[in-house]
Design a protein around this motif. Structure first.
Motif, PDB file in Angstrom:
ATOM      1  N   TYR A 449      38.087  66.179  55.853  1.00 43.32           N
ATOM      2  CA  TYR A 449      39.233  66.428  54.980  1.00 43.32           C
ATOM      3  C   TYR A 449      38.976  65.997  53.536  1.00 43.32           C
ATOM      4  O   TYR A 449      38.066  65.209  53.254  1.00 43.32           O
ATOM      5  CB  TYR A 449      40.471  65.690  55.508  1.00 43.32           C
ATOM      6  N   LYS A 450      39.834  66.507  52.660  1.00 41.20           N
ATOM      7  CA  LYS A 450      39.759  66.141  51.251  1.00 41.20           C
ATOM      8  C   LYS A 450      41.167  66.047  50.675  1.00 41.20           C
ATOM      9  O   LYS A 450      41.989  66.960  50.853  1.00 41.20           O
ATOM     10  CB  LYS A 450      38.948  67.179  50.479  1.00 41.20           C
ATOM     11  N   LEU A 451      41.459  64.948  49.996  1.00 40.54           N
ATOM     12  CA  LEU A 451      42.743  64.735  49.336  1.00 40.54           C
ATOM     13  C   LEU A 451      42.485  64.514  47.852  1.00 40.54           C
ATOM     14  O   LEU A 451      41.689  63.648  47.486  1.00 40.54           O
ATOM     15  CB  LEU A 451      43.454  63.519  49.928  1.00 40.54           C
ATOM     16  N   ILE A 452      43.149  65.294  47.005  1.00 45.90           N
ATOM     17  CA  ILE A 452      42.918  65.241  45.558  1.00 45.90           C
ATOM     18  C   ILE A 452      44.226  64.972  44.832  1.00 45.90           C
ATOM     19  O   ILE A 452      45.255  65.582  45.147  1.00 45.90           O
ATOM     20  CB  ILE A 452      42.319  66.560  45.030  1.00 45.90           C
ATOM     21  N   ARG A 453      44.176  64.106  43.837  1.00 46.58           N
ATOM     22  CA  ARG A 453      45.335  63.835  42.983  1.00 46.58           C
ATOM     23  C   ARG A 453      45.008  64.235  41.550  1.00 46.58           C
ATOM     24  O   ARG A 453      44.156  63.632  40.898  1.00 46.58           O
ATOM     25  CB  ARG A 453      45.700  62.348  43.039  1.00 46.58           C
ATOM     26  N   PHE A 454      45.647  65.284  41.038  1.00 48.65           N
ATOM     27  CA  PHE A 454      45.518  65.693  39.639  1.00 48.65           C
ATOM     28  C   PHE A 454      46.547  64.933  38.815  1.00 48.65           C
ATOM     29  O   PHE A 454      47.649  64.645  39.290  1.00 48.65           O
ATOM     30  CB  PHE A 454      45.729  67.207  39.509  1.00 48.65           C
ATOM     31  N   TYR A 455      46.190  64.617  37.581  1.00 49.81           N
ATOM     32  CA  TYR A 455      47.100  63.816  36.761  1.00 49.81           C
ATOM     33  C   TYR A 455      46.933  64.144  35.280  1.00 49.81           C
ATOM     34  O   TYR A 455      46.126  64.963  34.884  1.00 49.81           O
ATOM     35  CB  TYR A 455      46.859  62.327  36.997  1.00 49.81           C
ATOM     36  N   ILE A 477      48.899  70.380  51.465  1.00 49.19           N
ATOM     37  CA  ILE A 477      49.634  69.163  51.119  1.00 49.19           C
ATOM     38  C   ILE A 477      51.067  69.184  51.633  1.00 49.19           C
ATOM     39  O   ILE A 477      51.629  68.139  51.970  1.00 49.19           O
ATOM     40  CB  ILE A 477      49.600  68.925  49.587  1.00 49.19           C
ATOM     41  N   ASP A 478      51.683  70.348  51.728  1.00 47.27           N
ATOM     42  CA  ASP A 478      53.073  70.444  52.184  1.00 47.27           C
ATOM     43  C   ASP A 478      53.200  70.952  53.608  1.00 47.27           C
ATOM     44  O   ASP A 478      54.308  71.216  54.073  1.00 47.27           O
ATOM     45  CB  ASP A 478      53.864  71.364  51.243  1.00 47.27           C
ATOM     46  N   ALA A 484      50.413  63.601  59.356  1.00 43.53           N
ATOM     47  CA  ALA A 484      49.699  62.394  59.782  1.00 43.53           C
ATOM     48  C   ALA A 484      48.351  62.274  59.073  1.00 43.53           C
ATOM     49  O   ALA A 484      47.946  61.179  58.652  1.00 43.53           O
ATOM     50  CB  ALA A 484      49.501  62.407  61.290  1.00 43.53           C
ATOM     51  N   ILE A 485      47.658  63.394  58.927  1.00 44.39           N
ATOM     52  CA  ILE A 485      46.378  63.401  58.222  1.00 44.39           C
ATOM     53  C   ILE A 485      46.575  63.010  56.767  1.00 44.39           C
ATOM     54  O   ILE A 485      45.788  62.232  56.203  1.00 44.39           O
ATOM     55  CB  ILE A 485      45.723  64.801  58.311  1.00 44.39           C
ATOM     56  N   ARG A 486      47.623  63.550  56.153  1.00 41.42           N
ATOM     57  CA  ARG A 486      47.922  63.248  54.761  1.00 41.42           C
ATOM     58  C   ARG A 486      48.134  61.748  54.563  1.00 41.42           C
ATOM     59  O   ARG A 486      47.616  61.153  53.616  1.00 41.42           O
ATOM     60  CB  ARG A 486      49.168  64.030  54.336  1.00 41.42           C
ATOM     61  N   GLN A 487      48.866  61.138  55.479  1.00 39.74           N
ATOM     62  CA  GLN A 487      49.122  59.706  55.385  1.00 39.74           C
ATOM     63  C   GLN A 487      47.836  58.900  55.575  1.00 39.74           C
ATOM     64  O   GLN A 487      47.583  57.922  54.868  1.00 39.74           O
ATOM     65  CB  GLN A 487      50.166  59.295  56.427  1.00 39.74           C
ATOM     66  N   GLN A 488      47.016  59.321  56.522  1.00 42.74           N
ATOM     67  CA  GLN A 488      45.750  58.632  56.777  1.00 42.74           C
ATOM     68  C   GLN A 488      44.822  58.720  55.562  1.00 42.74           C
ATOM     69  O   GLN A 488      44.196  57.728  55.165  1.00 42.74           O
ATOM     70  CB  GLN A 488      45.072  59.245  58.000  1.00 42.74           C
TER      71      GLN A 488
END
Length: 523
Positions: A449-455, A477-478, A484-488
């Protein structure tokens, strides 16, 4: 007389035995280290990574005689910062070189300084792109800034700039071999060879002009990406359709920026004659087609691919030549060779060229290594490694302690197949706002998985399931099924931000928690 001969024979045997004992008891010389760094070289264009675009026998030798890393990543996909990470073994926010507008502080702790103190001969030859006087090197000869493909200038240790006639990739290799031939062979060496190729504007060596003109490259499946539910991807300015310039990039239509005036004007008359004759033919064909719309975009893609890969051909040839040199001089058996690009690059995926994003083609970099007797030939390493791992690997190999401030992990246990603790995730942070309109961002990538935060320009989150969506087309993301994956992933991201002491990222997430910025469910 016979007694004398016996005494002479015994004495001779003792001398030979003593010499043999001395030879065996002599401490073996430490291993040499050769690091070859290219610029913007896509793993998709390398045979060892399964590419069918072109043959890369020089680089592929490292895979057949050593190993290929299938999961090698950079911490920040941009030229200068990547090199700073290699030298320091630390993330950009720690070494201070976050973007190409920065200036590298070479007085800080660098792995080459420690090798130098331990008796290594150290050198950097070619592209460095750190806007500073090199430190920690016994010898250096570097390109100013990005450097040029033809008749490039080199800054020497005397401070003088010398213009060398020829093609930059060939010259860089020649200078590297010259230094290797002239150094003190009784000492181990650490040499960094920095290539300009395959950086924009992709000017091939004369012998490689037209190499792929009869090849039609298939469009990537997502070439006409509509960027649905991916705000940052939709707002970039690095697409082949609109951003690639006919004159500057593709060398057709005689305008003021033909071939990039700063590059073309450096050529001598003979070089210009050959280049102009080739591209005039391309231009004539282009004008006759009178293209527009998708036909024009796809023509630009083909020209981009042909120039890029022709430029890469010289890179591969010169890497092979340097490996041949090590073989001929007998140094290959005692030399760790690592090849990597300063980051990945887009070959039309999402309709793009360039890099910067945390998406796979940019964040993932080619990395291959050869170390006879240690790395088993034909090895494929699937563990996640990073460019910051090179510094501790070099120190570990030299038998030196790795400072606790170094954030990378030594790959030597992986090479030796000893106790190795692979990463379960890697952290990324891109800072540069404005260039190609890529929005600053940070994030975490695991094996799946990959989680990205743009700012800064826009506060957005993205989540990708790389197993089901390897081309990163569907932002989950939505998606409630990924809650559960998003939280992890968020917990892993928080942990890595703390581990690597990224205060800027921590502050952004803290504001979000306090309600000052959109949360993870905000589109």
């Amino acid at each position: 007389m016979i007694r004398f001969k016996k005494l002479f024979l015994i004495s001779g045997m003792l001398l030979v035995t003593g010499a043999g004992f001395a030879q065996k008891s002599r401490k073996p010389r430490q291993p040499n280290i050769l690091i070859i760094v290219s610029d913007d070289h896509a793993y998709q264009a390398i045979g060892a990574y399964g590419s069918k675009m072109m043959a890369t026998p020089g680089i592929d030798r490292l895979a057949t005689e050593g190993a290929v890393f299938s999961n090698a990543f950079v911490t920040n996909s941009i030229c200068g910062p990547s090199r700073a990470c290699i030298l320091t073994g630390k993330y950009s926010h720690i070494n201070g070189f976050k973007d190409n507008m920065s200036r590298f502080d070479a007085s800080q702790d660098l792995f080459v300084k420690r090798l130098q103190k331990a008796g290594y001969q150290t050198a950097w030859i070619g592209k460095m792109h750190l806007d500073t006087k090199p430190q920690g090197f016994d010898y250096w000869e570097i390109l100013p800034g990005q450097g040029h493909y033809y008749n490039p200038d080199f800054i020497t240790m005397t401070g003088k700039t010398v213009r060398r006639t020829g093609y930059v990739t060939n010259i860089t290799t020649e200078l590297a071999e010259k230094w290797l031939a002239s150094r003190d062979a009784s000492k181990p060496f650490c040499l960094v060879v920095g290539h300009k190729a395959t950086h924009r504007v992709w000017m091939p060596d004369l012998q490689d002009l037209g190499r792929f003109d009869k090849t039609t490259f298939p469009l990537p499946d997502n070439f006409y990406d509509n960027y649905e539910n991916r705000y940052a991807a939709a707002h970039q300015d690095m697409n082949i359709e609109k951003t690639l310039r006919l004159g500057y990039d593709l060398k057709v239509m005689q305008t003021s920026d033909i071939m990039g005036a700063e590059n073309y004007n450096r050529m001598n008359d003979e070089q210009k004659m050959t280049y102009s004759a080739y591209y005039k033919k391309i231009e004539k064909e282009f004008i006759s087609k009178n293209l527009s719309g998708k036909a024009l975009t796809e023509w630009k893609f083909q020209r981009y691919m042909r120039d890029y890969l022709s430029t890469a051909a010289s890179l591969d040839r010169n890497i092979g030549a340097l490996l041949d040199y090590l073989d001929k001089t007998g140094e290959a058996q005692n030399t760790l060779v690592i090849y990597l690009s300063d980051q990945g690059f887009y070959m039309g995926e999402h309709g793009w060229f360039d890099k910067r994003f945390m998406y796979e083609e940019s964040m993932k970099t080619p990395m291959l290594a050869r170390f006879p007797g240690v790395i088993k030939p034909g090895t494929v390493y699937k563990d996640m490694v990073m460019n910051i791992d090179i510094a501790p690997t070099a120190l570990n190999l030299a038998g030196l302690p790795v400072p606790k401030e170094v954030q990378g992990k030594s790959m030597l246990p992986l090479f030796k197949n000893t106790e190795h603790h692979p990463r379960d995730a890697v952290y990324y942070h891109y800072y540069e706002a404005g260039e190609h309109s890529v929005i600053p961002h940070f994030g975490v990538r695991t094996q799946r998985y990959k989680l990205i935060r743009f700012y800064q320009i826009a506060d957005k989150w993205e989540l990708y399931d790389l197993e089901k969506d390897p081309k990163e087309m569907h932002n989950r993301i939505d998606d409630p099924s990924y809650a559960a994956i998003r939280q992890q992933l968020r917990q892993q991201l928080d942990k890595l931000i703390t581990t690597y002491a990224d205060k800027e990222a921590a502050a952004i997430l803290l504001k979000e928690q306090q309600g000052a910025a959109p949360g993870m469910n905000a589109r």
